[in-house]
Design a protein around this motif. Structure first.
Motif, PDB file in Angstrom:
ATOM      1  N   ILE A   1     -57.455 -22.094  28.861  1.00 49.37           N
ATOM      2  CA  ILE A   1     -56.198 -22.356  28.577  1.00 49.37           C
ATOM      3  C   ILE A   1     -55.890 -22.306  26.828  1.00 49.37           C
ATOM      4  O   ILE A   1     -54.932 -21.679  26.601  1.00 49.37           O
ATOM      5  CB  ILE A   1     -55.669 -23.798  28.812  1.00 49.37           C
TER       6      ILE A   1
ATOM      7  N   LEU B   1     -53.268 -19.839  25.672  1.00 50.68           N
ATOM      8  CA  LEU B   1     -52.094 -20.055  24.335  1.00 50.68           C
ATOM      9  C   LEU B   1     -52.175 -19.117  23.482  1.00 50.68           C
ATOM     10  O   LEU B   1     -51.239 -18.467  22.850  1.00 50.68           O
ATOM     11  CB  LEU B   1     -52.398 -21.328  23.809  1.00 50.68           C
TER      12      LEU B   1
ATOM     13  N   LEU C   1     -50.686 -15.677  24.644  1.00 52.11           N
ATOM     14  CA  LEU C   1     -49.146 -15.834  24.770  1.00 52.11           C
ATOM     15  C   LEU C   1     -48.597 -15.703  23.432  1.00 52.11           C
ATOM     16  O   LEU C   1     -47.402 -15.178  23.220  1.00 52.11           O
ATOM     17  CB  LEU C   1     -48.759 -17.216  25.442  1.00 52.11           C
TER      18      LEU C   1
ATOM     19  N   LEU D   1     -44.710 -16.473  21.738  1.00 50.61           N
ATOM     20  CA  LEU D   1     -44.652 -18.256  21.818  1.00 50.61           C
ATOM     21  C   LEU D   1     -44.989 -18.663  20.424  1.00 50.61           C
ATOM     22  O   LEU D   1     -45.755 -18.127  19.884  1.00 50.61           O
ATOM     23  CB  LEU D   1     -45.281 -18.691  22.846  1.00 50.61           C
TER      24      LEU D   1
ATOM     25  N   ILE E   1     -47.153 -21.558  19.307  1.00 41.72           N
ATOM     26  CA  ILE E   1     -47.938 -22.889  19.517  1.00 41.72           C
ATOM     27  C   ILE E   1     -48.813 -23.195  18.192  1.00 41.72           C
ATOM     28  O   ILE E   1     -48.909 -24.353  17.762  1.00 41.72           O
ATOM     29  CB  ILE E   1     -49.016 -22.381  20.567  1.00 41.72           C
TER      30      ILE E   1
ATOM     31  N   LEU F   1     -58.841 -27.637  20.212  1.00 43.69           N
ATOM     32  CA  LEU F   1     -59.045 -27.086  21.543  1.00 43.69           C
ATOM     33  C   LEU F   1     -60.207 -26.231  21.623  1.00 43.69           C
ATOM     34  O   LEU F   1     -61.181 -26.375  22.586  1.00 43.69           O
ATOM     35  CB  LEU F   1     -57.863 -26.352  21.642  1.00 43.69           C
TER      36      LEU F   1
ATOM     37  N   LEU G   1     -53.094 -28.162  27.738  1.00 40.55           N
ATOM     38  CA  LEU G   1     -51.642 -28.073  27.516  1.00 40.55           C
ATOM     39  C   LEU G   1     -51.257 -29.319  27.236  1.00 40.55           C
ATOM     40  O   LEU G   1     -50.365 -29.575  26.289  1.00 40.55           O
ATOM     41  CB  LEU G   1     -50.801 -27.474  28.664  1.00 40.55           C
TER      42      LEU G   1
ATOM     43  N   PHE H   1     -42.356 -23.550  28.153  1.00 41.61           N
ATOM     44  CA  PHE H   1     -42.566 -22.512  28.857  1.00 41.61           C
ATOM     45  C   PHE H   1     -44.061 -22.323  29.404  1.00 41.61           C
ATOM     46  O   PHE H   1     -44.431 -21.827  30.304  1.00 41.61           O
ATOM     47  CB  PHE H   1     -42.167 -21.358  28.298  1.00 41.61           C
ATOM     48  N   ALA H   2     -44.901 -22.784  28.275  1.00 35.42           N
ATOM     49  CA  ALA H   2     -46.408 -22.724  28.629  1.00 35.42           C
ATOM     50  C   ALA H   2     -46.546 -23.417  29.877  1.00 35.42           C
ATOM     51  O   ALA H   2     -47.379 -23.151  30.904  1.00 35.42           O
ATOM     52  CB  ALA H   2     -47.350 -22.820  27.557  1.00 35.42           C
TER      53      ALA H   2
ATOM     54  N   MET I   1     -47.355 -22.129  33.584  1.00 36.71           N
ATOM     55  CA  MET I   1     -48.682 -22.098  34.178  1.00 36.71           C
ATOM     56  C   MET I   1     -48.607 -23.079  35.579  1.00 36.71           C
ATOM     57  O   MET I   1     -49.286 -22.749  36.537  1.00 36.71           O
ATOM     58  CB  MET I   1     -49.532 -22.813  33.078  1.00 36.71           C
TER      59      MET I   1
END
Lengths: 559, 121, 261
Positions: A222, A226, A229, A235, A237, A252, C42, C200-201, C205
């Protein structure tokens, strides 16, 4: 790749997993865990060469302080390529994908892993991920370092971050599929009588590895999503310009990537337990402690990731916790080292190739582990962070630890996998060359790092040159050693002596019941286990004297 | 290590694992009851969110969500009737998530305990 | 070898159907543990930024449509019920029941995704999609969402940009009310982009998992239609049920975290 492998040991009429079908299709669509293990072996052998090529260019560049071989940009791409390929496409699949796939079902008396189709899918997923990695390399490479730190990777880098990230993301699912398979296989497919505390320690190690894979890998997946993305769709983040925090990325990333070093090394621990026990002709000292220390490492390994972030803006208080927990994980690791050493004590030690690797592992991993304690103390880490000390520590654990253990295991199970003996003389010389080359390469790097040489720089003050030259000289010896493997192991497929069922002779279902090479479904009848693992005391010296001593001269004729 | 005299699997397998079907079949009415409970909890969580309880808002929301998730897992996913190892697998995911949150928050929440030097601002 | 146990549903490497069934079920649960950690990344990002920027998250949350979110929650809970009923139908060998409830689940899943499309579309219309065109226009957003009782002053996005603060204000909306009276924003509007990126993420998902689930249901329909299930073998239906319930559980957490608080 398939046909030659398959046909070579077919002199004997016995039907085995290699000769029962030899078409390319029978290999590419095989559901047999043993064949999938070999497919993995061929693949990681290839990626080890590619990653090693990157390393040799790095070492060549560092021969001189001026950096006159590669541009700064290409140097960045080289060490990134070396790191990404070695970690995601070699070290992580090496333990579970190759040896785990081949040996684990044999060890527990199963006909296959629980989900053979997922197992095949794992290899294809891995190859897809690896293809993305190779594509990124061909299309210009990536220069973020294998750690993909933001915001460089998400915003500023002008290289193939998306392709490489996708590659690592996809390859992650390959290890998830393997880990899932192993957990279920160990729970549900053990032979009758094989209770948890009769399992070989390699199985325990693979179980611990699988747990780490299942709970860690999705987090890196994930995280990479991210980054993709953010980089691909804009995006926000991790972007500091919008209040995003790169330290979140590090949390992470290291939540997976620190446990990932245990994904890489735990299978090695399992292999070493097998080797030391077999070649000391002794039951392993403190079986339960070794088994549980694997589980403890899997567990505590998840609590220590913050020690990678002592000099980021992580809170000092969190640093204290992470430092303490990092020291804690030395305990189960030390338990293992002590138990292996105690197994050697008063054992009837036999110096066969796998044992040479195992003894090399003990020393090198000890150095790697102890220097890890230097790095987990917050104060010292401020000095050593991002220096060659870290590089040396990491390579002592990963190459001195995992690669040595992997090669030991590969030599140990090679007769079982291929039905052929390799050449003992060649193999022992190679093991020693690798050991010497490795130490010459990486020990000077501890000194370099302690003196302040930062990692990932290709230009350095000339007073560091002598140590860099030593290191590069060692690297060429090490590289030569690795290349010898690529010569004599494939050669043994054609002219190696046929392997008996149990050449060492070792305990365990894979040696005592399954043939070399095993039949397509492993066992003609489901074996029943009636005793604990490593019962070498029970196997009296007659075995040892006849088989081991008699085999040696025969083999030497082949050398 | 092996005993060649036991040559069929059936002899070696303990009798209690032999029956083909031993799954628990919940009555349909239970599913409707659980459905009703989930609906009620959804209404409650929306209602509570519209009252300003300060810090308690997030606590209540997460508690109710956890409750709903537990009910779904226990009854819709049959966790209640599953083997222990299934419980362990389900709990492992939840516990590891908590570890990840807790240790990361240990960093975020304690960062300001030591004030940032004036000169850095 | 074990012919006594042979059944058309038994794979060669298992000894009994029960062993095979337990293996599949355990495998699915291990996979679900893996999925928890996948979404866990997330949730960690959400918690992290929410702890840093509580006001921006409160405003962001108020810009989402509670009505649509609540509606979708109900739709998903209904679909969980239909999936549970289709597993029940499989247990008792009711082929038509399996198919009927799977179709109902697909229908509900498509409704959910349709509502998601409407919501996403509204975000595009109001320039609330992170990226170069992101623009926060409170009045505009209010018109169609609105469980917020206060009006935020319009602003020029870049002019009032503040330095991101590490401080930890209380997690309620009071600060927002207080500063709103002074005509100033209590939060950095750039942080709204982070909220919407996470929105949105996370929902994206989740929606991706639902799309995969709908694809799996076509496969289940085909299997059921060709009489591949029986009371002693319905593993695909059972495992799919676990998957769908898990996706539902994710939404059970997403809904309050994104829409309510």
């Amino acid at each position: 790749m398939s046909d030659s492998d398959a046909s070579s040991p077919s002199a004997a009429p016995a039907r085995n997993y290699l000769n029962f079908a030899t078409t390319a299709k029978s290999w590419l669509l095989t559901l047999d865990h043993k064949r999938i293990g070999l497919l993995y072996l061929i693949s990681i052998a290839f990626f080890f060469l590619v990653g090693g090529f990157g390393a040799s260019l790095v070492r060549l560049e560092l021969l001189t302080p001026d950096g006159n071989l590669l541009s700064a940009e290409s140097y960045n791409k080289m060490f990134t390529m070396h790191g990404v390929i070695m970690i995601f496409f070699f070290l992580i699949p090496a333990g579970p994908g190759v040896l785990g796939n081949f040996v684990l079902p044999l060890m527990i008396g199963a006909k296959d892993v629980a989900f053979p189709r997922l197992n095949l899918a794992s290899w294809y997923v891995y190859m897809t991920g690896a293809s993305f990695g190779v594509a990124a390399l061909i299309l210009g490479g990536v220069d973020t370092g294998w750690t993909f730190y933001t915001p460089y990777s998400s915003t500023y880098a002008n290289s193939q971050v998306i392709l490489t990230g996708l590659g690592a993301f996809i390859a992650g699912f390959a290890s998830i599929l393997t880990g899932l398979n192993f957990i279920v296989t160990i729970h549900k497919l053990r032979a009758p009588g094989l209770s948890w505390f009769r399992m070989p320690l390699f199985v325990w190690a693979m179980y611990a590895t699988s747990i780490v894979v299942m709970l860690g890998t999705p987090v890196i997946a994930i995280t990479l999503v991210l980054i993709l993305l953010e980089r691909g769709l804009g995006l926000a983040i991790f972007d500091p310009a919008l209040g995003g925090d790169p330290v979140l990325f590090q949390h992470l990333f290291w939540f997976y990537s620190h446990p990932a070093v245990y994904i890489m090394i735990l299978p090695g621990f399992g292999i070493i337990s097998e080797l030391i026990s077999c070649f000391s002709r002794k039951r392993i000292f403190g079986y339960g402690f070794v088994a549980f220390s694997s589980m403890a490492i899997a567990l505590i390994g998840f609590f220590v990731w913050g020690h990678h972030m002592f000099v980021s803006s992580q809170s000092v208080y969190a640093g204290l916790i992470f430092s303490f927990l990092s020291f804690l994980i030395a305990v189960p690791t030390a338990v293992k080292i002590f138990n292996w050493t105690a197994t050697l004590y008063k054992g009837a030690i036999v110096f066969r190739t796998p044992m040479i690797y195992a003894l090399g592992f003990l020393g090198l991993f000890l150095i790697g582990g102890l220097t890890g304690l230097f790095l987990s103390s917050m104060g010292l880490d401020v000095h050593l962070h991002d220096t060659y000390f870290v590089v040396a520590h990491f390579h002592y654990v990963m190459v001195g630890g995992m690669v040595m253990a992997f090669l030991g295991g590969l030599h140990f199970w090679w007769p079982k996998m291929t039905g052929r003996m390799y050449f003992q003389g060649w193999a022992i010389v190679t093991a020693i060359v690798i050991f010497v080359g490795f130490n010459l390469t990486f020990f000077p790097q501890f000194l370099l790092g302690y003196l302040g040489m930062p990692r990932r720089y290709h230009v350095y003050p000339s007073e560091f040159q002598i140590l860099h030259v030593l290191s590069s000289a060692g690297a060429s010896i090490l590289g030569g050693g690795f290349l010898m493997l690529y010569i004599y192991l494939p050669l043994s497929l054609f002219i190696g002596r046929k392997a008996p069922r149990n050449p060492w002779p070792a305990t365990g279902l894979e040696w005592e019941v399954a043939e070399s090479p095993p039949s397509p479904h492993n066992f003609e009848t489901t074996p029943v286990v009636t005793e604990e693992a490593y019962n070498y005391a029970h196997k009296d010296h007659a075995f040892f004297e006849q088989d081991i001593v008699d085999i040696l001269p025969e083999e030497d004729e082949n050398v | 290590m092996t005993d060649p005299s036991v040559d069929t699997v059936a002899e070696a397998i303990p009798a209690e694992s032999a029956p083909l079907i031993n799954h628990h079949i919940s009555p349909v009415t239970l599913y409707y009851k659980i459905f009703g409970l989930l609906m009620i909890l959804t209404v409650i969580t929306v209602a509570i969110a519209r009252v300003d309880l300060g810090f308690m808002n997030i606590v209540m929301a997460v508690t109710i969500a956890t409750l709903k998730a537990t009910v779904v897992a226990l009854f819709f996913m049959h966790l209640k009737y599953s083997a222990k190892v299934t419980w362990v697998a389900a709990a492992a995911g939840a516990i590891w998530l908590c570890v990840m949150l807790a240790l990361t928050l240990a960093d975020v929440l304690s960062r300001t305990w030591i004030p940032t030097p004036e000169a850095w601002l | 070898m074990s012919d006594a146990h042979s059944s058309p549903y038994l794979h060669h490497h298992f000894d009994t159907l029960e062993q095979q069934r337990q293996a599949s079920s355990l495998g699915m649960w291990v996979f679900i543990a893996q999925e928890i950690m996948f979404f866990g990344g997330l949730f960690l990002a959400y918690t992290y930024y929410r702890a840093l920027y509580p006001e921006a998250f409160a405003v962001g949350s108020s810009l989402l449509s509670l009505g649509w979110g609540g509606f979708n929650t109900v739709v998903l809970i209904c679909s969980s019920l239909t999936v549970a009923l289709s597993v029940h139908a499989a247990q008792v060998g009711n082929k038509n029941g399996i198919m009927r409830y799977i179709v109902a689940t697909m229908f509900l899943g498509v409704i959910f995704l349709g509502v998601k499309y409407i919501e996403y579309h509204a975000k595009f219309d109001h320039n609330l999609v992170p990226g170069r065109n992101f623009q926060f226009e409170p009045h505009d957003a209010h018109a169609h969402t609105a469980p917020v009782e206060f009006e935020l002053p319009a602003l020029v996005a870049s002019a009032q940009a503040q330095v991101p603060q590490m401080a930890m204000p209380a997690m309620d909306g009071e600060a927002l009310h207080a500063e709103e009276e002074h005509g100033e924003l209590s939060f950095d509007p750039r942080h709204l982009q982070i909220f919407f990126s996470l929105y949105f993420a996370m929902t994206g998902m989740h929606a991706l998992h639902m799309i995969i689930g709908i694809g799996l249901m076509f496969w289940l329909l085909r299997l059921a239609g060709t009489n591949r299930f029986a009371p002693e073998y319905y593993t695909p239906v059972e495992l799919f049920g676990l998957y769908w319930h898990f996706v539902d559980i994710i939404w059970i957490f997403l809904f309050p975290l994104l829409y309510l608080i």
